[in-house]
Design an enzyme around this catalytic site. Sequence first.
Site, mmCIF file in Angstrom:
data_model
loop_
_atom_site.group_PDB
_atom_site.id
_atom_site.type_symbol
_atom_site.label_atom_id
_atom_site.label_comp_id
_atom_site.label_asym_id
_atom_site.label_seq_id
_atom_site.Cartn_x
_atom_site.Cartn_y
_atom_site.Cartn_z
ATOM 1 N N ASP A 3 0.899 -1.240 -0.168
ATOM 2 C CA ASP A 3 0.333 0.085 -0.028
ATOM 3 C C ASP A 3 0.620 1.435 -0.119
ATOM 4 O OD1 ASP A 3 -2.330 -1.297 0.346
ATOM 5 O OD2 ASP A 3 -2.119 -1.625 1.933
ATOM 6 N N ASP A 20 -13.867 -5.216 -6.306
ATOM 7 C CA ASP A 20 -14.593 -5.888 -4.737
ATOM 8 C C ASP A 20 -15.813 -5.825 -3.793
ATOM 9 O OD1 ASP A 20 -11.841 -4.551 -4.357
ATOM 10 O OD2 ASP A 20 -12.585 -2.602 -4.072
#
Lengths: 251, 204
Positions: free
Chosen positions: A11, A130
């Site tokens: 990330d 997602d």
Amino acid sequence: MLTKRIIPCLDIQNGRTVKGVHFENLHDAGDPVELAIRYCKEGADELVFLDITATNEKRKILTELVNRVAKNINIPFTVGGGVSSIEDVSILLNSGADKVSINSAALKNPNLIKDLSHQFGSQCVVLGIDVKFEDKDWHVYLNGGRTKTDRLAIEWAKQAADLGAGEILLTSMDSDGTKEGFSIEIIRQISEAVNIPVIASGGAGTKQHFVDVFKTGKADAALAASVFHFKEIEIHDLKLYLKENDILVRL
Amino acid sequence: MKVAILKYNAGNIRSVSFALERIGITPVISDDKDEILSADKIIFPGVGEASTAMNYLKEHNLDRFICSLKQPVLGICLGMQLMCAYSEEGETDCLGIFNKRVKHFVPPPENNKYGREGDSKVPQIGWNNIYDLKSKLFEGLKEKEFQYFVHGYYVELGENTIATTNYIKQYSSALQKDNFYAVQFHPEKSAQAGEQILKNFMKL
């Protein structure tokens, strides 16, 4: 024979690796290139860099990072986060990324997948999906899992594959961050429904979870962040464990 | 030593360039014939679609030029497929250095459900091994070494095969004829084992 892939995810915020719980309380966790080099040495098969606060102003920082990664890393890597146009993709690929992951922008404009695969080839178009289980079905979510849509996961995956997506990166919002295992059932359903590789994401906590996602979930690759980042699972050990369980891996 | 990467409209040129820099070589990236002819080694990379790439090569008179090269040439991925005689991708007549047809992967009919055990997805994406290695290009590599592949079309086994890989069926993962070398996989993205192949090519 083709092996199953292990993919650590990094990330990124402002060109640095960040770590937090459920994207909150983020703290600086070092230089992404150094971490990427560590993962390469441990035997990672690919890497994913996800810019979690991507904005146009910060795009330059990201492209500089991508360029540095490309110079230093000798395995394939994907870059994602806020990618919404052909121009975004072009800049990232020209900076040295092998693949780019798109998510919300493709859901809003599915033809983007077609345009990107025509222009750059399917092999560099990774579609992020997602999903969350609600009202007896798996629904697709937008904007990093914040906004529910009326699309169903399997139907969207099939459409994206037909439009020319090269791979699907499937993240279960139900499992993400729990460390209680991948959402095996939806991973298996999508892997059986499309003729392109499926990368499973969300829920990795133990080595056995990876065995399950490959054997039962039929995933082609598995992605995880914190278990690798915090060295709860070492990639080489994981691959030995997978091999003991008759899963083909690159060692 | 001067190394040239042939510049044309197919991607991954930058990846190849970075990989060479990691082994201490700064290549020139060019479509200028004199510049390319003056190089000791030439790399013909490629990611993309066969007919589009072949049209570009013809329009720029690079097709016959590539065939006429006398230095060691290394074709990578689409570069290798373009060095064959014909590709089913876009029904394309290619360079004809290797007298082979490039065919589309077709999963066996019993794999009617995707994602089952065995090879069912096209393209092949990921790490697979190369074996029956028959060239100096692979010196220092162990049999069944892993390389990174991304491709939906393949070349059958034949007299020019110098490496074999198994996906859906056994096929040529590398070819060689005279000064022309070609690999289906991506040595520039295949960790140390890929770097070794690039180093070996520089020693040819």
